[in-house]
Design a protein around this motif. Sequence first.
Motif, PDB file in Angstrom:
ATOM      1  N   TRP A  36      -1.380 -10.735   8.362  1.00 45.98           N
ATOM      2  CA  TRP A  36      -1.457  -9.408   7.738  1.00 45.98           C
ATOM      3  C   TRP A  36      -0.802  -9.397   6.361  1.00 45.98           C
ATOM      4  N   GLY A  37       0.186 -10.238   6.136  1.00 41.82           N
ATOM      5  CA  GLY A  37       0.747 -10.370   4.797  1.00 41.82           C
ATOM      6  C   GLY A  37      -0.260 -10.958   3.829  1.00 41.82           C
ATOM      7  N   ILE A  38      -0.956 -12.005   4.272  1.00 41.02           N
ATOM      8  CA  ILE A  38      -2.008 -12.605   3.450  1.00 41.02           C
ATOM      9  C   ILE A  38      -3.106 -11.583   3.192  1.00 41.02           C
ATOM     10  N   PHE A  39      -3.476 -10.863   4.230  1.00 40.58           N
ATOM     11  CA  PHE A  39      -4.521  -9.846   4.125  1.00 40.58           C
ATOM     12  C   PHE A  39      -4.158  -8.789   3.080  1.00 40.58           C
ATOM     13  N   VAL A  40      -2.954  -8.276   3.159  1.00 42.16           N
ATOM     14  CA  VAL A  40      -2.527  -7.222   2.223  1.00 42.16           C
ATOM     15  C   VAL A  40      -2.472  -7.754   0.795  1.00 42.16           C
ATOM     16  N   LEU A  41      -1.923  -8.942   0.590  1.00 42.85           N
ATOM     17  CA  LEU A  41      -1.798  -9.479  -0.763  1.00 42.85           C
ATOM     18  C   LEU A  41      -3.157  -9.754  -1.409  1.00 42.85           C
ATOM     19  N   ILE A  42      -4.055 -10.396  -0.689  1.00 42.41           N
ATOM     20  CA  ILE A  42      -5.356 -10.715  -1.273  1.00 42.41           C
ATOM     21  C   ILE A  42      -6.192  -9.456  -1.451  1.00 42.41           C
ATOM     22  N   MET A  48      -6.848  -4.506  -7.450  1.00 40.38           N
ATOM     23  CA  MET A  48      -6.395  -4.492  -8.843  1.00 40.38           C
ATOM     24  C   MET A  48      -7.466  -5.053  -9.772  1.00 40.38           C
ATOM     25  N   LEU A  49      -8.126  -6.116  -9.345  1.00 36.53           N
ATOM     26  CA  LEU A  49      -9.193  -6.703 -10.145  1.00 36.53           C
ATOM     27  C   LEU A  49     -10.322  -5.706 -10.351  1.00 36.53           C
ATOM     28  N   MET A  50     -10.730  -5.043  -9.295  1.00 33.92           N
ATOM     29  CA  MET A  50     -11.840  -4.104  -9.394  1.00 33.92           C
ATOM     30  C   MET A  50     -11.492  -2.903 -10.268  1.00 33.92           C
ATOM     31  N   ILE A  51     -10.288  -2.407 -10.154  1.00 36.06           N
ATOM     32  CA  ILE A  51      -9.866  -1.275 -10.979  1.00 36.06           C
ATOM     33  C   ILE A  51      -9.782  -1.688 -12.446  1.00 36.06           C
ATOM     34  N   ALA A  52      -9.191  -2.840 -12.713  1.00 32.75           N
ATOM     35  CA  ALA A  52      -9.061  -3.306 -14.095  1.00 32.75           C
ATOM     36  C   ALA A  52     -10.423  -3.521 -14.742  1.00 32.75           C
ATOM     37  N   VAL A  53     -11.325  -4.152 -14.022  1.00 33.44           N
ATOM     38  CA  VAL A  53     -12.647  -4.420 -14.584  1.00 33.44           C
ATOM     39  C   VAL A  53     -13.426  -3.121 -14.766  1.00 33.44           C
ATOM     40  N   LEU A  69     -14.107 -12.573 -15.706  1.00 36.72           N
ATOM     41  CA  LEU A  69     -13.788 -13.990 -15.542  1.00 36.72           C
ATOM     42  C   LEU A  69     -12.286 -14.250 -15.552  1.00 36.72           C
ATOM     43  N   ILE A  70     -11.579 -13.618 -16.457  1.00 36.30           N
ATOM     44  CA  ILE A  70     -10.127 -13.803 -16.544  1.00 36.30           C
ATOM     45  C   ILE A  70      -9.439 -13.311 -15.272  1.00 36.30           C
ATOM     46  N   MET A  71      -9.835 -12.139 -14.809  1.00 35.53           N
ATOM     47  CA  MET A  71      -9.213 -11.583 -13.609  1.00 35.53           C
ATOM     48  C   MET A  71      -9.554 -12.416 -12.365  1.00 35.53           C
ATOM     49  N   THR A  72     -10.779 -12.938 -12.306  1.00 30.53           N
ATOM     50  CA  THR A  72     -11.164 -13.775 -11.169  1.00 30.53           C
ATOM     51  C   THR A  72     -10.368 -15.076 -11.150  1.00 30.53           C
ATOM     52  N   VAL A  73     -10.178 -15.680 -12.299  1.00 27.58           N
ATOM     53  CA  VAL A  73      -9.384 -16.906 -12.374  1.00 27.58           C
ATOM     54  C   VAL A  73      -7.928 -16.609 -12.018  1.00 27.58           C
ATOM     55  N   ALA A  74      -7.398 -15.483 -12.502  1.00 21.08           N
ATOM     56  CA  ALA A  74      -6.018 -15.120 -12.172  1.00 21.08           C
ATOM     57  C   ALA A  74      -5.865 -14.893 -10.670  1.00 21.08           C
ATOM     58  N   LYS A  75      -6.845 -14.240 -10.059  1.00 12.90           N
ATOM     59  CA  LYS A  75      -6.800 -14.020  -8.607  1.00 12.90           C
ATOM     60  C   LYS A  75      -6.850 -15.358  -7.865  1.00 12.90           C
ATOM     61  N   MET A  76      -7.682 -16.274  -8.344  1.00 16.59           N
ATOM     62  CA  MET A  76      -7.806 -17.579  -7.703  1.00 16.59           C
ATOM     63  C   MET A  76      -6.493 -18.360  -7.797  1.00 16.59           C
ATOM     64  N   VAL A  77      -5.873 -18.360  -8.958  1.00 16.95           N
ATOM     65  CA  VAL A  77      -4.611 -19.090  -9.148  1.00 16.95           C
ATOM     66  C   VAL A  77      -3.509 -18.477  -8.292  1.00 16.95           C
ATOM     67  N   PHE A  78      -3.440 -17.149  -8.277  1.00 13.43           N
ATOM     68  CA  PHE A  78      -2.416 -16.492  -7.458  1.00 13.43           C
ATOM     69  C   PHE A  78      -2.660 -16.762  -5.975  1.00 13.43           C
ATOM     70  N   SER A  79      -3.906 -16.776  -5.552  1.00 10.74           N
ATOM     71  CA  SER A  79      -4.219 -17.058  -4.146  1.00 10.74           C
ATOM     72  C   SER A  79      -3.862 -18.493  -3.777  1.00 10.74           C
ATOM     73  N   ASN A 108     -13.385 -11.151   0.446  1.00  8.36           N
ATOM     74  CA  ASN A 108     -12.982 -10.274  -0.654  1.00  8.36           C
ATOM     75  C   ASN A 108     -13.670 -10.678  -1.955  1.00  8.36           C
ATOM     76  N   THR A 109     -13.774 -11.966  -2.202  1.00  8.83           N
ATOM     77  CA  THR A 109     -14.432 -12.439  -3.423  1.00  8.83           C
ATOM     78  C   THR A 109     -15.910 -12.084  -3.423  1.00  8.83           C
ATOM     79  N   ILE A 110     -16.576 -12.269  -2.293  1.00 13.22           N
ATOM     80  CA  ILE A 110     -17.991 -11.898  -2.211  1.00 13.22           C
ATOM     81  C   ILE A 110     -18.161 -10.406  -2.439  1.00 13.22           C
ATOM     82  N   PHE A 111     -17.292  -9.599  -1.847  1.00 11.36           N
ATOM     83  CA  PHE A 111     -17.373  -8.148  -2.033  1.00 11.36           C
ATOM     84  C   PHE A 111     -17.177  -7.766  -3.493  1.00 11.36           C
ATOM     85  N   GLU A 112     -16.173  -8.323  -4.136  1.00  8.29           N
ATOM     86  CA  GLU A 112     -15.913  -7.942  -5.527  1.00  8.29           C
ATOM     87  C   GLU A 112     -17.065  -8.356  -6.436  1.00  8.29           C
ATOM     88  N   VAL A 113     -17.639  -9.519  -6.213  1.00  9.62           N
ATOM     89  CA  VAL A 113     -18.764  -9.960  -7.039  1.00  9.62           C
ATOM     90  C   VAL A 113     -19.963  -9.038  -6.832  1.00  9.62           C
TER      91      VAL A 113
END
Length: 124
Positions: A36-42, A48-53, A69-79, A108-113
């Motif tokens: 659930w911690g992983i779930f909440v963080l991702i 945040m990515l969707m709101i920013a974009v 692209l920048i936000m997706t890469v940042a999400k990937m690195v943080f994950s 989550n990635t499929i949904f955001e795309v």
Amino acid sequence: MLRTLTSFIIFTVCLAIPPALLVYTGNTKWVLPQFWGIFVLITALTLMLMIAVSLIQKRHPDMYAQTFLIMTVAKMVFSMALALFFTIKFKVDSVVFVLDFFYVYFLNTIFEVLVLLRNLRNQI
């Protein structure tokens, strides 16, 4: 924006139902205690990515693709950093961890795309 947030909430609830059912029925070997911690963080990263974009799309439509692209890469690195932290900090079953982590991350990635491409298609 409201439509996107509504679909995000519905998606998040639908994403949380299968692991919650596994925990409720006692099949806890497939769901880590830290799930659930992983779930909440991702999920928070995706929100945040969707709101920013979405905000960038309204204010600077020409910067939409770069921001996505920048936000997706940042999400990937943080994950990836999150996955590294969990594997170092906690002794977990690697197969269960990979299944839990990628269940949340890839869906989550499929949904955001899909949502962001729908917004881009509506913009054209």
